[in-house]
Structure formats: structure tokens, C-alpha cells
Motif scaffolding. Structure first.
Motif, mmCIF file in Angstrom:
data_model
loop_
_atom_site.group_PDB
_atom_site.id
_atom_site.type_symbol
_atom_site.label_atom_id
_atom_site.label_comp_id
_atom_site.label_asym_id
_atom_site.label_seq_id
_atom_site.Cartn_x
_atom_site.Cartn_y
_atom_site.Cartn_z
ATOM 1 N N TYR A 134 45.226 32.219 45.713
ATOM 2 C CA TYR A 134 44.848 33.039 44.008
ATOM 3 C C TYR A 134 45.960 34.486 44.429
ATOM 4 O O TYR A 134 46.141 35.665 45.451
ATOM 5 N N ALA A 149 49.630 44.424 41.729
ATOM 6 C CA ALA A 149 49.347 43.139 41.503
ATOM 7 C C ALA A 149 49.737 42.926 43.227
ATOM 8 O O ALA A 149 50.391 43.071 44.337
ATOM 9 N N ALA A 154 41.674 40.701 38.099
ATOM 10 C CA ALA A 154 42.099 38.976 36.874
ATOM 11 C C ALA A 154 42.677 38.629 38.687
ATOM 12 O O ALA A 154 42.982 39.129 39.883
ATOM 13 N N ALA A 155 42.908 37.173 38.165
ATOM 14 C CA ALA A 155 42.977 35.802 39.066
ATOM 15 C C ALA A 155 43.991 35.413 38.966
ATOM 16 O O ALA A 155 43.073 34.851 38.137
ATOM 17 N N SER A 156 45.117 34.588 39.369
ATOM 18 C CA SER A 156 45.510 33.198 38.875
ATOM 19 C C SER A 156 46.512 33.062 39.976
ATOM 20 O O SER A 156 46.530 33.191 41.124
ATOM 21 N N ARG A 208 52.754 38.792 39.686
ATOM 22 C CA ARG A 208 52.262 37.978 38.525
ATOM 23 C C ARG A 208 52.339 40.005 37.225
ATOM 24 O O ARG A 208 51.408 40.038 38.333
ATOM 25 N N SER A 239 49.146 40.491 32.002
ATOM 26 C CA SER A 239 47.482 39.462 31.693
ATOM 27 C C SER A 239 47.824 38.209 31.027
ATOM 28 O O SER A 239 46.894 37.706 31.897
ATOM 29 N N TYR A 260 47.207 35.446 33.975
ATOM 30 C CA TYR A 260 46.144 35.378 34.932
ATOM 31 C C TYR A 260 44.785 34.650 33.383
ATOM 32 O O TYR A 260 44.385 34.538 32.751
ATOM 33 N N ASN A 261 44.102 33.697 34.435
ATOM 34 C CA ASN A 261 43.258 32.958 34.449
ATOM 35 C C ASN A 261 42.149 32.974 34.346
ATOM 36 O O ASN A 261 40.328 33.059 33.213
ATOM 37 N N TRP A 294 39.203 36.916 34.749
ATOM 38 C CA TRP A 294 38.635 38.102 34.603
ATOM 39 C C TRP A 294 37.463 38.245 35.048
ATOM 40 O O TRP A 294 36.283 37.722 34.330
#
Length: 124
Positions: free
Chosen positions: A32, A50, A97-99, A105, A108, A111-112, A114
Motif C-alpha cells: 500500500y 505521501a 490514508a492507504a491505497s 498519489r 484524496s 485513496y481507498n 481512511w
């Protein structure tokens, strides 16, 4: 489903420091990209910093560059935000936040997952 829990917020005087932590429930944490965002009262959520999956790449908002440092410890499933030389303008709720992915990235909506946020208040 990735669960994120922030900690480390609080009240600090201008010029002081705080270190935020964000612990993730995901065992494959290293897959992630992680980010920090903040939202001040009456303002939209904005990007802060990030970090790539292995910590090799980082990005910062111009307003925090040189004062904030993002880092991660994949063995501990945790990302950090070291905040130095804090200013009253840094007062906000800070969100982790994580993606999933490889490239950093900055927005906002990319990101998937929170966290619930942690309050940072900087007094003048």
C-alpha cells in the motif's frame, strides 16, 4: 478491508514538534501507498505527504516541505508523520490514508481507506 488508526495528535506551541503514527490492520501493508491529509475548520481536506510502498519515494505539500517528514516501518505496519517547526496554520484534523499500488498519489479520491483522524492544535 484495511483499518487505519491514527495517534499522536495534541496541543503544542508554535515552533514545537509532534509525531503522528498510523497503524494498519493489513498484513500486506507493504503493498500500500500511504498518505497523510489534513482538514482545517471550514476548509477542504488537503494533501500533506505521501510515501511509496518501500519508502523509497516521498512527496510533500509545499506548505510543509522542509518541516514535515513521512516515513514507514513495514515490519510494524505503521506510517509516521514527524512534524517540526509547527505553525498555527498547521492546526487541523490529520488523516491517514492507504491505497494499493506502487506510485505515490497526491489526491484524496485516489485513496481507498481512511483513518478516523487525530486533532493537531498549534497555539501561537
Amino acid at each position: 478491508q484495511v483499518q487505519l488508526v491514527e495517534s499522536g495528535g495534541g496541543l503544542v506551541q508554535a515552533g514545537g514538534s509532534l509525531r503522528l503514527s498510523c497503524a494498519a490492520s493489513e498484513r500486506q501493508f507493504s503493498r500500500y501507498i500511504m498518505g497523510w491529509f489534513r482538514q482545517a475548520p471550514g476548509k477542504e481536506r488537503e494533501f500533506v505527504a505521501a510515501i511509496s510502498w518501500n519508502g523509497g519515494s516521498t512527496a510533500y505539500a509545499d506548505s510543509v516541505k522542509g518541516r514535515f517528514t513521512i516515513s514507514r516501518d513495514n515490519a510494524k505496519n505503521t506510517v509516521y508523520l514527524q512534524m517540526d517547526s509547527l505553525e498555527p496554520e498547521d492546526t487541523a484534523i490529520y488523516y491517514c490514508a492507504a491505497s494499493p499500488g506502487w506510485n505515490i498519489r497526491l489526491v484524496s479520491h485516489e485513496y481507498n481507506y481512511w483513518g478516523q483522524g487525530t486533532q493537531v492544535t498549534v497555539s501561537s
